[in-house]
Design a protein around this motif. Structure first.
Motif, short mmCIF file in Angstrom:
data_model
loop_
_atom_site.label_atom_id
_atom_site.label_comp_id
_atom_site.label_asym_id
_atom_site.label_seq_id
_atom_site.Cartn_x
_atom_site.Cartn_y
_atom_site.Cartn_z
N ASN B 28 0.76 -1.32 0.05
CA ASN B 28 -0.03 0.14 -0.19
C ASN B 28 0.83 1.36 -0.09
O ASN B 28 0.42 2.35 0.32
N HIS B 29 2.06 1.23 -0.57
CA HIS B 29 2.87 2.32 -0.54
C HIS B 29 2.53 3.25 -1.89
O HIS B 29 2.23 2.69 -2.96
N ASP B 30 2.49 4.60 -1.75
CA ASP B 30 2.31 5.58 -2.66
C ASP B 30 3.36 5.45 -3.72
O ASP B 30 3.00 5.88 -5.00
N SER B 93 9.59 0.52 -3.61
CA SER B 93 8.43 1.27 -3.23
C SER B 93 8.72 2.01 -1.82
O SER B 93 9.58 1.37 -0.90
N GLN B 94 7.81 2.94 -1.53
CA GLN B 94 8.17 3.74 -0.34
C GLN B 94 7.12 4.23 0.10
O GLN B 94 6.15 4.76 -0.75
N ASP B 95 6.58 4.48 1.50
CA ASP B 95 5.40 4.85 2.05
C ASP B 95 5.45 6.22 2.06
O ASP B 95 6.07 7.06 2.90
N LYS B 96 5.14 7.07 1.04
CA LYS B 96 5.25 8.40 0.90
C LYS B 96 4.48 9.11 1.83
O LYS B 96 4.58 10.29 2.35
N SER B 98 4.32 8.71 5.06
CA SER B 98 4.97 9.21 6.08
C SER B 98 6.47 9.40 5.75
O SER B 98 7.35 9.17 6.42
N THR B 102 11.90 7.71 4.92
CA THR B 102 11.66 6.19 5.46
C THR B 102 12.34 5.34 4.31
O THR B 102 12.51 5.88 3.37
#
Lengths: 119, 115
Positions: B28-30, B93-96, B98, B102
């Motif tokens: 669910n990463h942006d 991928s990365q959780d944008k 937060s 990260t």
């Protein structure tokens, strides 16, 4: 522009020796983040540690430790009592806060250090 | 298990052909990224996407194209315009939401060879 330099292309040590991987970075930003990743032969990059520019405390995690020094723009990684399983390519990477503008636009990587631990 | 899946693991391309590398994430990463890795080199950014239906060129975008029609998918097409496509390609991928440094999570890569 930002830049990450890992001057050691390859390091070979005998098991149980301590080894330090060097990382020197360049950035114009005052807020930035530094990372270390491990790439085993399988190819996937495994995250090891993150450090922000305001936190100069050294960190220890088991046999791993990291020394962050803003005065010399360095973020070195030490493995104590190395093991054969530590053999991999290790990457240092940089992310600048201003460049992201609050979003996310990737990391700048060094060329990596190939660490060989001989039994 | 949550993670990033790249396929295929190995891909062979003939001169003049376009090929598409798949990248799917269920974290669910942006934000999603494509990097290229050459022997003895670090990773270089090809394209990145911070949100669905939007993407930006990285440092070496020439000869590549991407799409981001779904949050979980970010395929990379290596076109015939890419003069030296043989390399190892990594998707991340990365959780944008937060994002403030990260960490990015990486797939296991696709090794592309021109034959």
């Amino acid at each position: 522009a930002q830049k990450v330099t890992q001057a050691q292309t390859e390091i070979s040590v005998v098991e149980k020796e301590d080894v330090t991987l060097d990382c020197v970075y360049e950035t114009r930003d005052t807020t930035y983040y530094l990372f270390w990743y491990k790439q085993p032969p399988s190819g996937e990059l495994v995250f090891l540690i993150r450090r922000n520019s305001f936190d100069e405390q050294n960190e220890i995690s088991g046999r791993y430790s990291w020394n962050f020094q803003k005065s010399t723009s360095s973020f070195n990684f030490t493995i104590t009592a190395s093991q054969v399983v530590d053999s991999a390519v290790y990457f240092c990477a940089l992310s600048e806060a201003y460049r992201s503008g609050g979003g996310a636009d990737g990391l700048t990587f060094g060329k990596g250090t190939h660490l060989i631990i001989q039994p | 298990d949550g993670g990033i899946t790249q396929s295929p693991k190995y891909l062979f391309r003939k001169e003049g052909q376009n090929v598409t590398l798949s990248c799917e994430q269920n974290l669910n990463h942006d934000a999603m990224y494509w990097y290229r890795q050459d022997p003895g080199q670090g990773l270089r950014l090809i394209y990145y996407s911070q949100i669905v239906n939007d993407f930006q060129k990285g440092d070496i975008a020439e000869g590549y194209s991407v799409s981001r029609e779904k949050k979980e998918s970010f395929p990379l097409t290596v076109t015939s315009a890419q003069k030296n496509p043989t390399a190892f390609y990594l998707c991340a991928s990365q959780d944008k939401v937060s994002f403030r440094g990260t960490e990015a999570f990486f797939g296991q890569g696709t090794r592309l060879t021109v034959v």
